[in-house]
Design an enzyme around this catalytic site. Structure first.
Site, PDB file in Angstrom:
ATOM      1  CE1 TYR A 165      50.744  69.273  28.846  1.00 37.27           C
ATOM      2  CE2 TYR A 165      50.319  70.626  26.916  1.00 37.27           C
ATOM      3  CZ  TYR A 165      50.959  69.568  27.508  1.00 37.27           C
ATOM      4  OH  TYR A 165      51.815  68.795  26.775  1.00 37.27           O
ATOM      5  CD  GLU A 181      53.451  67.245  29.429  1.00 32.12           C
ATOM      6  OE1 GLU A 181      52.946  66.859  28.360  1.00 32.12           O
ATOM      7  OE2 GLU A 181      53.539  66.505  30.427  1.00 32.12           O
TER       8      GLU A 181
END
Lengths: 378, 303
Positions: free
Chosen positions: A101, A189
């Site tokens: 991530y 993101e």
């Protein structure tokens, strides 16, 4: 304003972030052609602005162009969490060895951007934050200098990036931060950032949320708005300069001020009612705004009563009352209207409203109770 | 006393020739605020409301000795206006403007931290020390000088609480509207610290709303550092997650920022939380009555 995956990835590509080769399709035939062009296994991904697309069956792998066409056809017929799928992204399938991530967020407490990374990629970061917060590493960015390479390296080593890939990771992280700032994002993101079986880093999925307050300097981004993201009533409110959020109850609310609007909803709930909406009409409450607000509130068929909660400050209560009466005159409705008005010239305001056959209240508690009672009678 | 603004405040209005700027400058002057001038680039040498207008903040400060500024310029110029005031040596900058991009505010707050300037806002109603000065847009006529300090994230909700207090004949020392944006100037903790030191302030009201964790931090700070009685109110118990409720900062994200968490935090710190705005005044009244009873009780104990 949220951007779709395909829009977010197109932005990433401009900042040296590798993305899978792929294209967006609006129909099955287009999907087939893109799959044929890519010439190997592809992933068909529904483009809707909600999470959990995979679980809902909106992401499928196709081995051949024909299969891509078939699956695209199925996915384009889907509605995911109430949103119709209008586009699919056809991406080359990648061989995943590891999922990471990487995200940039507004850190409210530190008053700067924070870059977060986690070896637990591929799941929602909020879930990681709840279950295993120790798996998230963060660096705060000085806005004067931007994300420094050493900071990106700190993240890379902390999430266990292979030494040979650290340099590429630094390029991706600094690129993501630059994309965040240049586009005035409130979130950028990559999840997951994939380490492929062939030993490369690639942004398999991406998400950008833009700061609505900065859209005035990004006309190009405003063009990317998905009309399905907002309901017609919300879109209308935005254009009229009102903040409106639809809720599930039956008591419409029209309030001057965001904090007071929330407090009004809470008091309705406290007295056993359910608010139908949040609506901040802003200062002034002139007739045209009242009219637009009222039309928006009444476009919700659940609304059985409307509570106006107005604080007369610098704008006097009688002026606001006249605005309400004028606005009401143009909107024909049988829905009962309860008005609570206090502050400067509130008495005069209440008289004007009572003459217009509105139910008046002196306190918010009284107004809320009257609105709840009026809605129950309907 | 009071905090941040008083009779010694010498104020420049940035954007005084604009519609909002002129309207509110007039209100501030009528309230008795010492407005020493205005600033609008390109309008230097003119007067507005009888006050001199300057082209730059440096000129304005040099000519007037101003120590505070209030900003009513459009969002695209707000960050620039704040930085100009900071560079000119203004110690207190109050930015009323709504809709300032977050990226701009991250740069501005970094600079503010370096210079030690106090920034209030943006997207805020400003402040008022009743009977002394008002900087911003809080209606002066609903206020009354007295012992209660207020710090809040919302405008009209603050007016409601002020109004309810004044109706009970309870006055205010200073009301601070810190604004509803995610990245902003001073927050609850800075205001609490100032109110705790201010001799006029006897009780403090904290008005919060959903989004972020400022209220939770304020509650922890009160428990540790604030001896004066506090009362809280939190708006947004019925707000759904993921939706922005008017203010840019009023949003429940990833399960954080709920009203329930904030209420629990205050209650855990021994701070009563009102159910609706008017109840704040009731709770404050009880606290003040208790306060007056206390010193007598102590004396008796010593005997």
């Amino acid at each position: 304003m949220k951007l779709h995956e395909y829009q977010s990835k197109a932005i990433f590509a401009n900042y040296n972030i590798p993305i899978p080769s792929g294209k967006v399709a609006s129909n099955a035939e287009e999907a087939r052609q893109i799959a044929a062009q890519i010439g190997k296994k592809v992933v068909i991904k529904s483009q809707v602005l909600v999470g959990g697309r995979g679980k809902a069956g909106g992401i499928k792998v196709a081995a051949t162009p024909n299969e891509a066409e078939q699956l695209a056809d199925q996915i384009l017929a889907m509605t995911i969490k109430g949103l119709p799928v209008r586009k699919v992204l056809v991406d080359e399938a990648i061989n995943i060895a590891k999922e990471i991530y990487l995200g940039v967020v507004v850190d409210r407490a530190a008053k700067c951007a924070t870059v977060m990374a986690s070896a637990a990629g591929g799941v929602e970061i909020e879930q990681v934050a709840r279950d295993t917060p120790e798996k998230i590493v963060r660096v705060q960015v000085d806005p004067a200098f931007g994300l420094q390479e050493f900071q990106a390296r700190d993240l890379a080593f902390a999430v266990g990036i292979d030494k040979a890939l650290v340099r590429d990771f630094v390029t991706i992280a600094t690129g993501l931060y630059r994309a965040f700032v240049a586009n005035d994002a409130s979130l950028a993101e990559i999840n997951p950032l994939v380490v492929t079986a062939e030993g490369k880093l690639i942004a398999a999925d991406g998400k950008i949320v833009l700061d609505d307050n900065a859209l005035f300097r990004h006309n190009d981004l405003e063009q990317l708005r998905d009309i399905d993201e907002e309901s017609p009533a919300e879109a209308r409110a935005r254009k009229a300069g009102l903040s409106y959020v639809k809720l599930d109850g039956n008591i419409g609310c029209m309030v001057n001020g965001a904090g007071l609007a929330m407090a009004t909803m809470d008091v309705i709930k406290f007295y056993g009612g359910e608010p139908a909406n949040f609506l901040d009409i802003g200062g002034g409450a002139k007739a045209d705004k009242v009219k637009a607000a009222l039309e928006i509130i009444l476009s919700d068929p659940n609304v059985k009563a409307v509570l106006f909660n107005i604080f007369g400050g610098i704008t006097r209560g009688d002026e606001v009352a006249r605005g309400i009466v004028d606005g009401l005159r143009e909107v024909k409705t049988k829905v009962p209207m309860v008005v609570r008005i206090v502050g400067t010239n509130a008495e005069e305001g209440r008289k004007i409203l009572a003459d217009a056959l509105m139910i008046t209240a002196a306190t918010l508690e009284e107004g809320a109770q009257k609105a709840v009672a009026a809605a129950q009678k309907q | 006393m009071s905090i941040l603004i008083d009779k010694k405040t010498k104020l420049i209005v940035q954007g005084i020739t604009g519609r909002e700027g002129e309207f509110h400058a007039k209100q501030m002057i009528e309230y008795g605020t010492n407005v020493v001038g205005g600033m609008t680039p390109g309008r230097g040498g003119e007067t507005a409301l009888g006050k001199p207008v300057f082209d730059t903040m440096k000129q304005a400060v040099a000519k007037t000795g101003a120590n505070a500024s209030v900003i009513y310029v459009p969002a695209r110029g707000a960050a620039d206006a704040i930085l100009e005031a900071v560079e000119a040596g203004i110690r207190l900058v109050v930015c009323i403007t709504e809709g300032v991009p977050v990226v701009d505010m991250m740069r501005v707050t970094k600079r503010i931290a370096e210079t030690g300037t106090i920034l209030v806002g943006p997207n805020c109603p400003g402040l008022i020390s009743p009977g002394k000065a008002k900087v911003g847009i809080i209606p002066g006529n609903i206020c009354k000088p007295g012992p209660v300090g207020i710090v809040a994230r919302s405008g009209t909700l603050t007016y409601e609480v002020i109004y309810a207090l004044t109706q009970r004949k309870i006055g205010q020392s200073t009301c601070v509207g810190m604004g509803g944006d995610p990245v902003h100037g001073i927050g609850f903790i800075e205001a609490l610290e100032m109110f705790e030191r201010d001799p006029q302030t006897e009780a403090i009201v904290v008005i919060g709303e959903i989004g972020g964790t400022d209220e939770e931090k304020a509650a922890a700070y009160i428990k540790k550092h604030v001896k004066k009685p506090c009362v809280a109110f939190i708006a947004g118990q019925t707000a759904p997650p993921g939706k922005r409720m008017g203010h840019a900062g009023a949003i429940i994200e990833g399960g954080t920022g709920t009203a329930a968490d904030k209420i629990a935090a205050f209650e855990a710190a021994g701070v009563p939380v009102a159910h609706f705005p008017a109840e704040v005044a009731e709770l404050v009244e009880q606290k003040l009555i208790k306060l007056k009873a206390k010193p007598v009780a102590k004396k008796k104990m010593r005997k």
